[in-house]
Design a protein around this motif. Structure first.
Motif, mmCIF file in Angstrom:
data_model
loop_
_atom_site.group_PDB
_atom_site.id
_atom_site.type_symbol
_atom_site.label_atom_id
_atom_site.label_comp_id
_atom_site.label_asym_id
_atom_site.label_seq_id
_atom_site.Cartn_x
_atom_site.Cartn_y
_atom_site.Cartn_z
ATOM 1 N N MET A 16 0.847 -1.183 0.000
ATOM 2 C CA MET A 16 0.000 0.000 0.000
ATOM 3 C C MET A 16 0.886 1.237 0.000
ATOM 4 S SD MET A 16 -3.047 1.075 2.615
ATOM 5 C CE MET A 16 -2.242 1.875 3.967
ATOM 6 N N GLY A 17 0.540 2.189 -0.867
ATOM 7 C CA GLY A 17 1.261 3.452 -0.917
ATOM 8 C C GLY A 17 0.353 4.596 -0.517
ATOM 9 N N VAL A 18 0.977 5.699 -0.166
ATOM 10 C CA VAL A 18 0.220 6.911 0.154
ATOM 11 C C VAL A 18 0.730 8.025 -0.756
ATOM 12 C CG1 VAL A 18 -0.416 8.588 1.916
ATOM 13 C CG2 VAL A 18 -0.086 6.192 2.559
ATOM 14 N N HIS A 19 -0.199 8.635 -1.478
ATOM 15 C CA HIS A 19 0.119 9.714 -2.413
ATOM 16 C C HIS A 19 -0.615 10.962 -1.935
ATOM 17 C CE1 HIS A 19 1.631 6.621 -5.211
ATOM 18 N NE2 HIS A 19 0.651 5.901 -4.692
ATOM 19 N N THR A 20 0.121 12.043 -1.697
ATOM 20 C CA THR A 20 -0.456 13.257 -1.127
ATOM 21 C C THR A 20 -0.527 14.359 -2.174
ATOM 22 O OG1 THR A 20 0.349 12.651 1.068
ATOM 23 C CG2 THR A 20 -0.192 14.975 0.707
ATOM 24 N N TYR A 21 -1.681 15.024 -2.215
ATOM 25 C CA TYR A 21 -1.925 16.101 -3.175
ATOM 26 C C TYR A 21 -2.597 17.278 -2.481
ATOM 27 C CZ TYR A 21 -1.336 12.370 -6.602
ATOM 28 O OH TYR A 21 -0.836 11.325 -7.339
ATOM 29 N N THR A 62 -12.223 10.776 6.250
ATOM 30 C CA THR A 62 -11.762 9.708 5.376
ATOM 31 C C THR A 62 -12.916 9.184 4.533
ATOM 32 O OG1 THR A 62 -10.117 9.048 7.021
ATOM 33 C CG2 THR A 62 -10.648 7.428 5.315
ATOM 34 N N THR A 63 -12.705 9.113 3.225
ATOM 35 C CA THR A 63 -13.658 8.417 2.361
ATOM 36 C C THR A 63 -13.380 6.936 2.537
ATOM 37 O OG1 THR A 63 -13.785 10.241 0.788
ATOM 38 C CG2 THR A 63 -14.441 8.067 -0.022
ATOM 39 N N ILE A 64 -14.358 6.239 3.111
ATOM 40 C CA ILE A 64 -14.182 4.829 3.449
ATOM 41 C C ILE A 64 -14.921 3.883 2.505
ATOM 42 C CG2 ILE A 64 -13.693 5.234 5.892
ATOM 43 C CD1 ILE A 64 -16.662 4.552 6.476
ATOM 44 N N VAL A 66 -7.854 10.158 2.676
ATOM 45 C CA VAL A 66 -7.918 10.969 3.895
ATOM 46 C C VAL A 66 -7.759 12.433 3.488
ATOM 47 C CG1 VAL A 66 -6.883 11.442 6.142
ATOM 48 C CG2 VAL A 66 -6.942 9.086 5.260
ATOM 49 N N TYR A 67 -8.715 13.254 3.916
ATOM 50 C CA TYR A 67 -8.710 14.677 3.578
ATOM 51 C C TYR A 67 -8.477 15.517 4.819
ATOM 52 C CZ TYR A 67 -11.127 13.142 -0.666
ATOM 53 O OH TYR A 67 -11.466 12.521 -1.832
ATOM 54 N N GLU A 68 -7.734 16.601 4.650
ATOM 55 C CA GLU A 68 -7.559 17.598 5.706
ATOM 56 C C GLU A 68 -8.012 18.936 5.132
ATOM 57 O OE1 GLU A 68 -3.973 17.209 8.253
ATOM 58 O OE2 GLU A 68 -3.313 15.910 6.601
ATOM 59 N N ASN A 69 -9.112 19.449 5.670
ATOM 60 C CA ASN A 69 -9.675 20.712 5.201
ATOM 61 C C ASN A 69 -9.462 21.785 6.253
ATOM 62 O OD1 ASN A 69 -10.593 19.054 3.179
ATOM 63 N ND2 ASN A 69 -12.749 19.495 3.479
ATOM 64 N N LYS A 70 -8.920 22.924 5.825
ATOM 65 C CA LYS A 70 -8.677 24.054 6.732
ATOM 66 C C LYS A 70 -9.322 25.306 6.156
ATOM 67 C CE LYS A 70 -4.116 22.461 8.197
ATOM 68 N NZ LYS A 70 -2.686 22.782 8.230
ATOM 69 N N PHE A 71 -9.913 26.088 7.047
ATOM 70 C CA PHE A 71 -10.514 27.370 6.697
ATOM 71 C C PHE A 71 -9.820 28.404 7.577
ATOM 72 C CE2 PHE A 71 -13.466 23.975 6.004
ATOM 73 C CZ PHE A 71 -14.158 24.296 4.852
ATOM 74 N N GLU A 72 -8.835 29.105 7.026
ATOM 75 C CA GLU A 72 -8.019 30.030 7.813
ATOM 76 C C GLU A 72 -8.365 31.469 7.470
ATOM 77 O OE1 GLU A 72 -3.851 27.805 8.293
ATOM 78 O OE2 GLU A 72 -4.445 28.087 6.197
ATOM 79 N N PRO A 73 -8.373 32.357 8.488
ATOM 80 C CA PRO A 73 -8.636 33.772 8.204
ATOM 81 C C PRO A 73 -7.626 34.327 7.206
ATOM 82 C CG PRO A 73 -8.682 33.349 10.565
ATOM 83 C CD PRO A 73 -8.152 32.103 9.909
ATOM 84 N N SER A 74 -8.137 35.154 6.295
ATOM 85 C CA SER A 74 -7.286 35.807 5.304
ATOM 86 C C SER A 74 -7.955 37.131 4.947
ATOM 87 C CB SER A 74 -7.136 34.933 4.064
ATOM 88 O OG SER A 74 -6.384 35.597 3.076
ATOM 89 N N GLY A 75 -7.403 38.232 5.447
ATOM 90 C CA GLY A 75 -8.040 39.530 5.232
ATOM 91 C C GLY A 75 -9.416 39.524 5.876
ATOM 92 N N HIS A 82 -4.739 12.561 1.044
ATOM 93 C CA HIS A 82 -3.782 11.454 1.112
ATOM 94 C C HIS A 82 -4.489 10.216 0.538
ATOM 95 C CE1 HIS A 82 -1.532 14.060 3.858
ATOM 96 N NE2 HIS A 82 -2.690 14.273 4.461
ATOM 97 N N TYR A 83 -4.086 9.834 -0.665
ATOM 98 C CA TYR A 83 -4.684 8.688 -1.339
ATOM 99 C C TYR A 83 -3.933 7.427 -0.922
ATOM 100 C CZ TYR A 83 -7.259 11.852 -4.410
ATOM 101 O OH TYR A 83 -8.108 12.806 -4.910
ATOM 102 N N HIS A 84 -4.612 6.521 -0.261
ATOM 103 C CA HIS A 84 -4.029 5.253 0.183
ATOM 104 C C HIS A 84 -4.370 4.196 -0.866
ATOM 105 C CE1 HIS A 84 -3.105 6.496 4.428
ATOM 106 N NE2 HIS A 84 -3.867 7.490 4.015
ATOM 107 N N THR A 85 -3.359 3.780 -1.612
ATOM 108 C CA THR A 85 -3.582 2.850 -2.718
ATOM 109 C C THR A 85 -3.402 1.404 -2.276
ATOM 110 O OG1 THR A 85 -1.279 3.075 -3.410
ATOM 111 C CG2 THR A 85 -2.878 4.532 -4.460
ATOM 112 N N LYS A 86 -4.037 0.532 -3.043
ATOM 113 C CA LYS A 86 -3.883 -0.915 -2.839
ATOM 114 C C LYS A 86 -2.649 -1.372 -3.608
ATOM 115 C CE LYS A 86 -8.861 -1.702 -2.543
ATOM 116 N NZ LYS A 86 -10.030 -2.319 -3.202
#
Length: 160
Positions: free
Chosen positions: A1-6, A86-88, A101-110, A120-124
């Motif tokens: 299994m590999g993990v590919h991050t985008y 995580t999309t399961i 696995v997703y990490e969503n952030k909403f940060e102040p900007s102006g 993070h895509y966990h491949t078979k």
């Protein structure tokens, strides 16, 4: 299994982080009715959207290449407007992916916010991730965020 991050999104919007977080993460099961072109319905399988462990099934519109997804909330921070989930299950995983696995952030900007999505895509086995799938996902996120932004700007009382 590999993990590919985008990085799937890095978008600045004039809408405050709290409002975007509410619309896209916490109340998306209700907010979805405002954007039927993106989501047909969202149903709770387990828990509610305010707690880790919640599982939601997201049903996409007829004609969409993906019919449904099941997402599990792994972490949620209301003070930092952060959610990790995580999309399961769902046809987006296909034969090559264990989960995403997703990490969503909403940060102040102006006066608005910066919205980022890291996936993070966990491949078979030694399967890879199709670049076209990443490009399509990036575009879908961009379109969805733009539609949410437009709706919230036109309706300033929503999540005020």
């Amino acid at each position: 299994m590999g993990v590919h991050t985008y990085t799937l999104a890095d978008i600045t919007t004039p809408v405050a982080p709290k409002r975007m977080f509410q619309a896209l993460q916490i109340d998306n099961h209700n907010f979805a009715k405002n954007l039927p072109q993106f989501v047909k319905s969202i149903e709770f399988v387990q828990g509610d959207s305010t707690t880790a462990g919640c599982i939601k099934q997201i049903n996409l519109p007829d004609g969409s290449p993906v019919k449904y997804l099941k997402n599990r909330v792994d972490e949620i921070d209301f003070d930092k407007y952060y959610v990790k989930y995580t999309t399961i299950e769902g046809d987006a995983l296909g034969d090559a992916l264990e989960c995403i696995v997703y990490e969503n952030k909403f940060e102040p900007s102006g006066t608005g916010c910066r919205f980022t999505v890291i996936a993070h895509y966990h491949t078979k086995g030694d399967a890879g991730v199709k670049e076209q799938d990443i490009a399509d996902t990036k575009e879908a996120i961009k379109e969805n965020v733009k539609a949410v932004e437009e709706y919230l700007l036109a309706n300033p009382q929503v999540y005020a």
